[in-house]
Scaffold this motif. Structure first.
Motif, PDB file in Angstrom:
ATOM      1  N   GLU A   2     114.233  25.061 -11.190  1.00 57.26           N
ATOM      2  CA  GLU A   2     113.544  25.548 -10.012  1.00 57.26           C
ATOM      3  C   GLU A   2     114.513  26.366  -9.163  1.00 57.26           C
ATOM      4  N   ILE A   3     113.951  27.217  -8.312  1.00 54.84           N
ATOM      5  CA  ILE A   3     114.745  28.049  -7.411  1.00 54.84           C
ATOM      6  C   ILE A   3     114.619  27.462  -6.014  1.00 54.84           C
ATOM      7  N   MET A   4     115.728  27.017  -5.453  1.00 57.14           N
ATOM      8  CA  MET A   4     115.714  26.340  -4.166  1.00 57.14           C
ATOM      9  C   MET A   4     116.225  27.282  -3.073  1.00 57.14           C
ATOM     10  N   LEU A   5     115.449  27.391  -1.988  1.00 57.04           N
ATOM     11  CA  LEU A   5     115.903  28.121  -0.816  1.00 57.04           C
ATOM     12  C   LEU A   5     116.608  27.117   0.086  1.00 57.04           C
ATOM     13  N   THR A   6     117.933  27.232   0.194  1.00 57.40           N
ATOM     14  CA  THR A   6     118.746  26.179   0.797  1.00 57.40           C
ATOM     15  C   THR A   6     118.911  26.285   2.310  1.00 57.40           C
ATOM     16  N   VAL A  43     110.510  36.870   2.121  1.00 57.81           N
ATOM     17  CA  VAL A  43     111.506  37.539   2.958  1.00 57.81           C
ATOM     18  C   VAL A  43     111.487  36.923   4.350  1.00 57.81           C
ATOM     19  N   GLN A  44     110.293  36.681   4.881  1.00 55.76           N
ATOM     20  CA  GLN A  44     110.187  36.044   6.198  1.00 55.76           C
ATOM     21  C   GLN A  44     110.747  34.622   6.167  1.00 55.76           C
ATOM     22  N   MET A  45     110.511  33.914   5.070  1.00 52.01           N
ATOM     23  CA  MET A  45     111.012  32.546   4.960  1.00 52.01           C
ATOM     24  C   MET A  45     112.535  32.504   4.977  1.00 52.01           C
ATOM     25  N   LEU A  46     113.181  33.527   4.407  1.00 51.36           N
ATOM     26  CA  LEU A  46     114.638  33.601   4.455  1.00 51.36           C
ATOM     27  C   LEU A  46     115.147  33.561   5.893  1.00 51.36           C
ATOM     28  N   MET A  52     104.712  28.170   9.819  1.00 51.33           N
ATOM     29  CA  MET A  52     104.594  26.814   9.268  1.00 51.33           C
ATOM     30  C   MET A  52     105.243  26.658   7.897  1.00 51.33           C
ATOM     31  N   GLN A  53     106.354  27.351   7.666  1.00 47.72           N
ATOM     32  CA  GLN A  53     107.062  27.173   6.402  1.00 47.72           C
ATOM     33  C   GLN A  53     107.717  25.799   6.384  1.00 47.72           C
ATOM     34  N   PRO A  54     107.987  25.254   5.177  1.00 46.28           N
ATOM     35  CA  PRO A  54     108.639  23.942   5.104  1.00 46.28           C
ATOM     36  C   PRO A  54     110.067  23.997   5.655  1.00 46.28           C
ATOM     37  N   ARG A  55     110.616  22.825   5.924  1.00 43.90           N
ATOM     38  CA  ARG A  55     112.021  22.757   6.315  1.00 43.90           C
ATOM     39  C   ARG A  55     112.903  23.026   5.097  1.00 43.90           C
ATOM     40  N   PHE A  56     114.048  23.642   5.341  1.00 45.20           N
ATOM     41  CA  PHE A  56     115.025  23.842   4.267  1.00 45.20           C
ATOM     42  C   PHE A  56     115.600  22.483   3.851  1.00 45.20           C
ATOM     43  N   PRO A  57     115.918  22.290   2.576  1.00 44.63           N
ATOM     44  CA  PRO A  57     115.689  23.192   1.448  1.00 44.63           C
ATOM     45  C   PRO A  57     114.282  23.003   0.863  1.00 44.63           C
TER      46      PRO A  57
END
Length: 333
Positions: A2-6, A43-46, A52-57
């Protein structure tokens, strides 16, 4: 895999990890991902700017096409081995994903998985905007902002197919693409967009499809013809904002409310403005099924900028951030 946005930052904040989706529970199916899309939402999530995006990661990935590998208890109408599409909003950038069985849409056998993935979220958005919200009719003139983008290229094709004259904003380097789709390009970097629109359509336009939001909205509203509609379906301008992610939306709500009141009082020449976002459900399934038919028949063609392996998701996001691509970027799992 999986690709994790940290965390908050740039594409370098994506990491390839060994995690995988769980087994399906009641009413769920497990899907082996074949392809997934890259969207401006990531891009916005970065930048922690997406609503309402999830919390990192967390694992990004707005939509996918894959093969059902297992079904949970109580699932009917979906079988192992069937190829399906789904909109997840997050979580699609992994090799296996568990989703509600009611949310999957069958993919035609002859349709390439990457091509199908390019029209899941984008195609439904464009289809509903043209046919359900604006209800574009033959002889109308409409304005599409971002006409060279993943949603914009589909908006142009669907509006042209509906019989409309289409004006489309894009950087000059992308004007040939916009013309090839049937639209008249406007360089948004070369001066006043409203002035350019009024020069081409002195009476105004019947609809404006605006994915930018923010200060773009008053300009979009100003070029509407009598009884025209402005549809704000994105918030690309929020990348330039500071502070809490909700702050820019207060301005949008205030503007929409002001225009709604003006219309109510008979001071808007019949013009109206609304906000749209794509959501799952029966209408989503209907629209995606129709989009798949149009793509399979060659009636519309999604513009795919590049196809990359899932492991190169950071490269895909970097290309999107730099704005050097036209159309949709697809990740092949």
């Amino acid at each position: 895999m999986e690709i994790m946005l940290t965390g908050e930052g740039g594409p370098e904040m994506l990491q390839v990890t060994s995690g995988d989706g769980p087994q399906p529970g009641k009413g769920e199916v497990r899907v082996r991902v074949l392809a997934s899309g890259v969207s401006f939402a990531e891009v916005q999530m970065l930048r922690r700017r997406y609503p309402m995006q999830p919390r990192f990661p967390f694992v990004p990935g707005y939509d996918l096409v894959g093969e059902v590998s297992a079904v949970g208890a109580g699932v009917t109408g979906v079988r192992v081995g069937q190829r399906v599409a789904a909109m997840t909003r997050t979580g699609a950038w992994r090799t296996h994903v568990v989703v509600p069985a009611r949310s999957v849409v069958p993919v035609p056998a002859e349709l390439d998985s990457g091509v199908a993935a390019a029209v899941v979220m984008n195609g439904v958005t464009a289809y509903q905007l043209v046919h359900d919200v604006a209800r574009v009719r033959p002889g109308q003139t409409v304005l599409v902002h971002g006409a060279s983008g993943g949603v914009g290229t589909l908006l142009v094709q669907l509006a042209v197919r509906a019989g409309a004259r289409v004006l489309g904003t894009a950087s000059e380097s992308k004007h040939d693409l916009v013309r090839s789709l049937g639209a008249e390009p406007i360089d948004y970097r070369a001066g006043s967009v409203p002035a350019a629109v009024r020069a081409l359509a002195p009476g105004g336009v019947a609809a404006v499809f605006d994915h930018v939001g923010g200060q773009s909205l008053p300009d979009s509203y100003s070029v509407l013809a009598d009884n025209g509609i402005l549809i704000n379906y994105g918030s690309a301008s929020t990348l330039r904002d500071d502070g809490h992610w909700l702050k820019p939306y207060f301005g949008t709500i205030r503007r929409l409310g002001t225009w709604w009141l003006a219309r109510l009082l008979g001071r808007a020449r019949g013009r109206r403005a609304t906000f749209y976002y794509v959501k799952s459900g029966a209408a989503f399934t209907t629209a995606l099924t129709e989009i798949f038919k149009l793509v399979e028949a060659g009636t519309i063609t999604p513009s795919i900028a590049k196809r990359l392996p899932l492991t190169e998701a950071s490269t895909a996001l970097r290309l999107l951030v730099e704005g050097k691509t036209s159309g949709k970027i697809v990740l092949d799992a």
